[in-house]
Design an enzyme around this catalytic site. Sequence first.
Site, mmCIF file in Angstrom:
data_model
loop_
_atom_site.group_PDB
_atom_site.id
_atom_site.type_symbol
_atom_site.label_atom_id
_atom_site.label_comp_id
_atom_site.label_asym_id
_atom_site.label_seq_id
_atom_site.Cartn_x
_atom_site.Cartn_y
_atom_site.Cartn_z
ATOM 1 C CB THR A 117 -0.900 0.009 1.253
ATOM 2 O OG1 THR A 117 -1.459 1.314 1.403
ATOM 3 C CG2 THR A 117 -0.133 -0.307 2.526
ATOM 4 C CE1 TYR A 141 -3.871 -1.973 4.943
ATOM 5 C CE2 TYR A 141 -3.514 0.250 4.122
ATOM 6 C CZ TYR A 141 -3.732 -1.092 3.881
ATOM 7 O OH TYR A 141 -3.810 -1.538 2.595
#
Length: 340
Positions: A117, A141
Site C-alpha cells: 500500500t 495499517y
Amino acid sequence: MTVLVTGGAGYIGGHMVLALLDAGEKAIVLDDLSTGFRSAVWPPAKLIVGDFGDMALVETIFREHKIDAIAHFAAKIVVPESVADPLRYYLNNTTKARNLLECAVRHKIKHFIFSSTAAVYGEPEVNPVGETVPLAPINPYGRSKLMTEWMLRDAGQAYGLKYAILRYFNVAGADPKGRLGQSTPQATHLIKVAVQTALGFRPGLEVFGADYPTRDGTCIRDYIQVTDLVAAHLMALDYLRKGGESLICNCGYGKGFSVFEVIDVVKQVSGVDFNVRISGRRAGDAATLVSGPERIKSVLGWTPRYDDLPAIVSQALDWERRLHNKSNAENWRLTNSAVR
Ligand code: UDP
C-alpha cells in the site's frame, strides 16, 4: 501451474482471479469469507474457506496442488480501524503473513506477489512518490504492511524466494464486463460511499476534513481502476517467471484528485446532487498521496487502459445498481417463499 490467491473472494483478489482465468491460468482461492463473498469467486477457480495464517491448512493446499506462485491479498485494510484496533491489524497483516511465508519457503514456492500500500510512505514530502523515498507510515495499517514487506525482503535474500511488492494507491471501479465490483456493503472507500449516496442508499456523504494543505483543503489521492491494477499483477508474475529480479512497484496513474473533485465527478456522472457535509479529519489520513508510476511502466511495460475518473465512477455506479437489484431480487424470493 496454479496460483494460490489469498483473499480471492474479496474486491481486488476477486478481480485477480478473473484476470488469471481470462489469461488461461489456474487459480485456487483461500479466503475466510470474513469480508469476501463466495459469489465473487468465478468458476473454475476453486474456493477453500479458511484462514491463510493456518499453517496446517496452507501446507495441505501446497501438498495437494501444484502451486508455483502466491498472490497474497487477504488483509485488513481500513485505516481508522487500524488506529482503533492495531493489534488486530498486526495479527492479520503481519503475523499471519509470516506464517504464510514460512509455508511458502518450506514448500519451495517460487514467486510471491504481495498487495502492499501507498500507506507505507506515510506523509511524503514530495508527490508524486517514487519507490525510493523514505518509508514512514503514519498509521498501524501502513506499518503492518511495511513489516511484511521487510519479511519478504529478508526471506528473498535468505531463501531465494522471488517477490513482487505492489504498493497500491486508491483502487476503484469494477470489472468492465460487469462480472465483479466492490461488494462490501459497509465499505468506507470514497468512490464506493459517494456512488451509494448518489443512488440514495446512504443519506449523505461526510468529507473528512477540508483544512488540509491542498488546493481545496481536502485530501488528494490517485485512483487506479481495479482491472488495470490486477493486470499489473499478472505482468509482475510473468516477469518473475521469466527470471526477473524481485521488485517493488507503485501502482497508480500519477494523477491526483481531491475529495471535492471526486464528489463533483460522481455528481456529474450520476446526475444526482446529493448531500455533502464537512466534518473533522479522519485518524491516519495523509494530505496527498500520488504515485510516481515510472517503474511499473519501465520494468513491467504496464500501460493503463482505464485511466479516466468519470469512466471509473460509471463502472462503480453500474456495479452498485447491479448489487442493489440482486439484493432486491433475493429479498423478493425470500419473502415469497416464506409466504408460500
Ligand atoms: N473520505 C471522505 N469521506 C468518506 C470516505 C473517504 O472524505 O466517506 C476521504 C478520506 O478521508 C480520504 C479520501 O477520501 O482523504 C480517500 O479515502 P479512502 O477511504 O477512499 O481511501 P484511503 O486513502 O484511506 O485508502
